[in-house]
Design an enzyme around this catalytic site. Structure first.
Site, mmCIF file in Angstrom:
data_model
loop_
_atom_site.group_PDB
_atom_site.id
_atom_site.type_symbol
_atom_site.label_atom_id
_atom_site.label_comp_id
_atom_site.label_asym_id
_atom_site.label_seq_id
_atom_site.Cartn_x
_atom_site.Cartn_y
_atom_site.Cartn_z
ATOM 1 N N PHE A 108 0.816 -1.222 0.000
ATOM 2 C CA PHE A 108 0.000 0.000 0.000
ATOM 3 C C PHE A 108 0.849 1.271 0.000
ATOM 4 O O PHE A 108 0.375 2.352 -0.324
ATOM 5 C CB PHE A 108 -0.975 0.005 1.192
ATOM 6 C CG PHE A 108 -0.404 0.564 2.476
ATOM 7 C CD1 PHE A 108 0.332 -0.232 3.329
ATOM 8 C CD2 PHE A 108 -0.595 1.892 2.808
ATOM 9 C CE1 PHE A 108 0.854 0.283 4.500
ATOM 10 C CE2 PHE A 108 -0.076 2.422 3.977
ATOM 11 C CZ PHE A 108 0.660 1.617 4.823
ATOM 12 N N LYS A 109 2.125 1.149 0.353
ATOM 13 C CA LYS A 109 2.978 2.345 0.414
ATOM 14 C C LYS A 109 3.097 3.028 -0.945
ATOM 15 O O LYS A 109 3.342 4.227 -1.023
ATOM 16 C CB LYS A 109 4.348 1.976 0.969
ATOM 17 C CG LYS A 109 4.203 1.312 2.344
ATOM 18 C CD LYS A 109 5.277 1.661 3.300
ATOM 19 C CE LYS A 109 4.934 1.371 4.756
ATOM 20 N NZ LYS A 109 4.571 -0.007 5.080
#
Ligand SMILES: *Cc1c(COP(=O)(O)O)cnc(C)c1O
Length: 459
Positions: A108-109
């Site tokens: 998700f980064k």
């Protein structure tokens, strides 16, 4: 929109300055002076594509970027995702799994770091100058940051990882990026050593200024901001699908960055009835929401390594709201924490810290068990971080309110845990393609001066 420091000792600054500053000079974290209220816009926002929604949300905060430029930055940033919706939700076992792993490094980064990379470059083009990013990683942040800035002419990135201690795949995701502005440093030490070198280097203010050092960790306001968007987007899809008027989110948590974005979306007016905070054995945050005591413990290595954190850097932002935006009170609490390794807040009349939050933890055995159970029952493989979130969400499931579980990484990134759980590996073409590629990485001593000298030689 202006930004202030949680510690109250900084004159308000604009969005672009906030992005370049990272941590406030008084040691605090940056927050917007006021949180915009958006309840009146939700109906309209629910009709928008992901990118259009990013634009609407960010326009409220990035008021010193012309709208046409902002729109272009957003389009470029999400073009690298392999899902048309950017952040699609799928129904699994009565939950809505919000897949945040469709970016280039499968965690998700990327949602925030693809944008931050472009934003840095944009600001440097406007203002002139160069930026030299120095970061330390135990795995996911390093590769997402490298992929966010690779090939950008005004930026160099130096990422330290502990030699031989990240997973082989995570290391390859970093060292296979051969752009000349990317430098991977394998430090002969642990992740804590890398982080220590980074902090010591930043603390040398002269060195930091002379070499224009910048940071990509989650204290950067732009990262939190970019993450608020998928809470809106996923809530709209869930409400549309079920007719419910509110939702709850389950978030696997380490540094409190991701769940803080959900908290801010709720404060802005998104109808989130509950935030379910999930930790692994490193449970300082789940203990806090259940007891009011935020007390440090040893870091314990687990199968969800991106959550192996005891001091959550973004927690200070939540605490600032918790104490009624009173910077003085916040400073007293944080000073107490630095001194004693512990701080506490009073419980409310319901005997909890905050009615919005519930919290729990998952240990290794139960995390492996739920990965296997979801594979057997639904044919869906959870990565170990996501699995912790789903595990805790099962305790707080609601018959009336849809539960959205954030899926923070693709399971193929954590093959060993998946094999341990199910007996079979999961594959992803992006990772399979790394098998025989060329890599570049320099070894370096576990020594601040050696790293500084390396920076000087390569900037
Ligand atoms: C970074 C990370 C987390 C934790 O996110 P925080 O913002 O630190 O709470 C969870 N899962 C994965 C896969 C991550 O990379």
């Amino acid at each position: 929109m202006k930004y202030i420091s949680t510690r109250g000792q900084m004159e308000p600054i604009g969005f672009q300055d906030a992005v370049m500053t990272g941590l406030a000079p008084d040691g605090g974290l940056l927050l917007p002076e006021v949180l915009p209220r958006v309840a009146g816009k939700l109906e309209e926002w629910a009709q928008l594509s992901y990118q259009e929604l990013v634009f609407e949300v960010m326009s409220l905060f990035a008021t010193d970027i012309p709208p046409a430029d902002l729109a272009e930055l957003i389009t470029d940033s999400y073009a690298s995702f392999d899902a048309a919706e950017v952040a699609p939700s799928v129904e699994v076992g009565g939950f809505r799994i919000l897949e945040l792993f469709h970016g280039p490094t499968l965690a998700f980064k990327d949602v925030a770091l693809q944008f931050l990379g472009n934003l840095f470059e944009y600001i440097l083009e406007q203002r002139g100058g160069k930026l030299n990013i120095l970061g330390a990683t135990s795995g996911d942040t390093g590769s997402a940051a490298i992929h966010g800035v690779r090939g950008k002419p005004n930026i160099n990135i130096f990422i330290m990882h502990p030699a031989g201690r990240t997973s082989p795949l995570q290391e390859k995701q970093m060292t296979s990026v051969l752009d000349p502005n990317v430098f991977n440093l394998a430090v002969e030490g642990t992740f804590d050593d890398c982080q220590h070198i980074m902090k010591t280097t930043f603390a040398d203010v002269d060195f930091k200024t002379v070499h224009s050092l910048g940071s990509v960790n989650s204290v950067n306001w732009a990262r939190v901001l970019a993450q608020t968007v998928y809470y809106f987007y996923a809530a709209f899809r869930a409400m549309e699908h079920t007719g419910a008027r509110s939702v709850q989110f389950s978030v696997p948590t380490g540094n409190f960055g991701d769940i803080l974005a959900g908290y801010l979306a709720q404060q802005m007016g998104l109808p989130i009835s509950r935030l379910i905070l999930a930790t692994n054995e490193n449970d300082i945050l789940s203990r806090f929401f259940n007891s009011g005591i935020y007390g440090m413990a040893e870091v314990f290595p687990t199968i969800s390594p991106s959550m192996d954190i005891q001091v959550a850097s973004n927690f200070e932002r939540y605490l600032y709201y918790k104490v009624g935006q009173d910077a003085e009170k916040l400073v007293t609490l944080m000073d107490g924490f630095t001194e004693n390794g512990s701080l506490s807040v009073e419980l409310n009349e319901n005997g909890v810290v905050d009615d919005l939050f519930v919290a729990g933890r998952g240990d290794t055995a139960s995390t492996l068990e739920i990965i296997k159970r979801y594979q057997d029952e639904y044919g869906y493989v959870l990565d170990p971080h996501t699995a912790v979130g789903v595990l805790v969400a099962e305790q707080f499931k609601s018959d009336t309110t849809p539960t959205i579980c954030l899926a923070t990484a693709h399971p193929a990134k954590f093959t060993q845990a998946i094999v341990d759980a199910t007996g079979e590996a999961v594959h992803h073409p992006t990772l399979d393609a790394l098998a025989d590629v060329e890599t570049r990485c320099d070894s370096i001593a576990n020594d601040v001066d050696a790293v500084k000298q390396y920076l000087v030689n390569h900037i």
